[in-house]
Write a protein that holds these residues in place. Structure first.
Motif, PDB file in Angstrom:
ATOM      1  N   PHE A 174      -5.870   4.681   9.670  1.00 38.19           N
ATOM      2  CA  PHE A 174      -5.791   4.310   8.272  1.00 38.19           C
ATOM      3  C   PHE A 174      -5.635   2.794   8.177  1.00 38.19           C
ATOM      4  O   PHE A 174      -5.059   2.162   9.068  1.00 38.19           O
ATOM      5  CB  PHE A 174      -4.594   4.985   7.581  1.00 38.19           C
ATOM      6  CG  PHE A 174      -4.768   6.456   7.352  1.00 38.19           C
ATOM      7  CD1 PHE A 174      -5.786   6.932   6.557  1.00 38.19           C
ATOM      8  CD2 PHE A 174      -3.900   7.377   7.940  1.00 38.19           C
ATOM      9  CE1 PHE A 174      -5.955   8.289   6.342  1.00 38.19           C
ATOM     10  CE2 PHE A 174      -4.048   8.730   7.734  1.00 38.19           C
ATOM     11  CZ  PHE A 174      -5.087   9.194   6.937  1.00 38.19           C
ATOM     12  N   SER A 178      -3.989   1.711   2.770  1.00 41.25           N
ATOM     13  CA  SER A 178      -3.423   3.065   2.706  1.00 41.25           C
ATOM     14  C   SER A 178      -1.939   3.095   3.016  1.00 41.25           C
ATOM     15  O   SER A 178      -1.252   4.064   2.672  1.00 41.25           O
ATOM     16  CB  SER A 178      -4.138   3.980   3.715  1.00 41.25           C
ATOM     17  OG  SER A 178      -5.526   3.944   3.543  1.00 41.25           O
ATOM     18  N   LEU A 179      -1.452   2.035   3.673  1.00 44.41           N
ATOM     19  CA  LEU A 179      -0.072   2.059   4.155  1.00 44.41           C
ATOM     20  C   LEU A 179       0.924   2.162   3.012  1.00 44.41           C
ATOM     21  O   LEU A 179       1.916   2.900   3.114  1.00 44.41           O
ATOM     22  CB  LEU A 179       0.198   0.816   4.999  1.00 44.41           C
ATOM     23  CG  LEU A 179       1.619   0.663   5.550  1.00 44.41           C
ATOM     24  CD1 LEU A 179       1.988   1.847   6.421  1.00 44.41           C
ATOM     25  CD2 LEU A 179       1.746  -0.651   6.327  1.00 44.41           C
ATOM     26  N   TYR A 241      -1.578   3.719  11.144  1.00 45.06           N
ATOM     27  CA  TYR A 241      -2.241   2.683  10.338  1.00 45.06           C
ATOM     28  C   TYR A 241      -2.481   1.427  11.175  1.00 45.06           C
ATOM     29  O   TYR A 241      -1.644   1.070  12.019  1.00 45.06           O
ATOM     30  CB  TYR A 241      -1.371   2.285   9.141  1.00 45.06           C
ATOM     31  CG  TYR A 241      -0.983   3.417   8.226  1.00 45.06           C
ATOM     32  CD1 TYR A 241      -1.720   3.697   7.081  1.00 45.06           C
ATOM     33  CD2 TYR A 241       0.135   4.198   8.500  1.00 45.06           C
ATOM     34  CE1 TYR A 241      -1.358   4.727   6.234  1.00 45.06           C
ATOM     35  CE2 TYR A 241       0.509   5.235   7.662  1.00 45.06           C
ATOM     36  CZ  TYR A 241      -0.240   5.499   6.535  1.00 45.06           C
ATOM     37  OH  TYR A 241       0.126   6.522   5.698  1.00 45.06           O
TER      38      TYR A 241
END
Length: 330
Positions: A174, A178-179, A241
């Motif tokens: 990711f 997105s984190l 991520y």
């Protein structure tokens, strides 16, 4: 992650379809009243009230998929009722409702709902002595199949857009965008359920040396290999991520205090044993780990993990340091 963009799109389309339907049906309330057809007028009023209620529920409860499915069944039931009660004029409402169903629910679900609605109309509507039954069936099928193809294509485009929006193209992890949403969900779950959560920042040791000695193509391959090893050694509901460069973030939910150090150390060892340069030299990583604490914000959580990572580097790298522990693992 559920597709937030698609949720917003569905919500806006649900609101738009509701507005168009209300504006389209409202004049018929007046017409039915003037004609003295109070049963048809009541059906139209119920359709308007039902659509407004459905859209309001979608905005209030955010259960877009469930509300959209209810809306799809509701408008099809309304179209069937109108077709049975209003004869030829009512049958014409089947076509726009048929197309709208594909906007509200998944393509296969829309096909099923339309098939059921069409079968009920054919069985109960007393208009096919005027309207050609074969023409109605063929045109309904053509409309459904055309809408199905378009809906399937749109669904694939949303999937592609979600991938581009959330996945780092080099590593498959990711991305940083997105984190934030992942951390927000983790914090919400921790605050609500009291479950323990770990956030770890992982840094590849001496990555600049790898790039300088072997070139950026090898550096990229090391990043890909690191990601593949990591994802193969974490649980399916752990989240991985790319934070930037050679730094990555792990969100590890529901891990007990007794398991935390073993979990991180096992992953560190797996990476150390499997991540190699082209000439077989091992590549190690450092971990800065921050367990969740009540009241912690996303920024504080990241800061604590980052401080632990700097501590791990200061202690010689190839180790894991927890933010609440002075000892290094490794």
């Amino acid at each position: 992650m559920i597709n937030q963009l698609q949720q917003k799109y569905q919500l806006s389309m649900l609101a738009l379809l509701g507005a168009v339907a209300v504006l389209g049906v409202s004049p018929f309330v007046v017409i039915r009243y003037q004609e003295g057809d109070f049963i048809a007028m009541l059906v139209d009023v119920l359709l308007i009230v039902g659509l407004i209620s459905i859209v309001a529920c979608a905005y209030c409860f955010k259960k877009i998929r469930i509300v959209s499915a209810i809306a799809a069944v509701f408008i099809n039931a309304g179209a069937v009722t109108v077709a049975i009660n209003n004869g030829v004029d009512g049958v014409l409402w089947v076509y726009p409702v048929c197309a709208s169903t594909f906007i509200l629910v998944r393509p296969v679900e829309a096909l099923f709902i339309n098939a059921v609605a069409g079968a009920v109309v054919v069985a109960l509507a007393d208009v096919f002595n005027i309207v050609s039954l074969n023409s109605f069936i063929v045109t309904s099928i053509m409309l459904s199949m055309s809408a199905y193809v378009y809906a399937r294509h749109s669904l694939k485009q949303f999937d592609l857009l979600e991938t581009l929006n959330t996945i780092d193209p080099l590593t498959g992890a990711f991305n940083r965008r997105s984190l934030r949403s992942g951390m927000a969900a983790a914090l919400s779950s921790a605050e609500r359920n009291g479950t323990q959560q770990l956030l770890a920042i992982v840094d590849i040791d001496h990555f600049k040396v790898v790039n300088d000695n072997y070139g950026h193509a090898v550096g990229d391959q090391v990043l890909r290999d690191f990601s593949a090893i990591t994802m193969a050694n974490i649980r399916k509901y752990d989240q991985f991520y790319r934070f930037g460069g050679e730094e990555f973030v792990l969100l590890i939910p529901e891990v007990s205090l007794q398991q935390q150090q073993a979990c991180i150390n096992n992953l560190r060892e797996a990476i150390k044993n499997n991540l190699k340069t082209p000439d077989g030299k091992e590549v190690t990583v450092s971990f800065g780990v921050a367990p969740w604490l009540p009241g912690m914000t996303a920024d504080i959580w990241l800061k604590r993990a980052d401080e632990a990572l700097y501590s791990a580097k200061a202690r010689g790298r190839d180790c894991a340091v927890f933010s609440d522990d002075s000892a290094a693992i490794g």
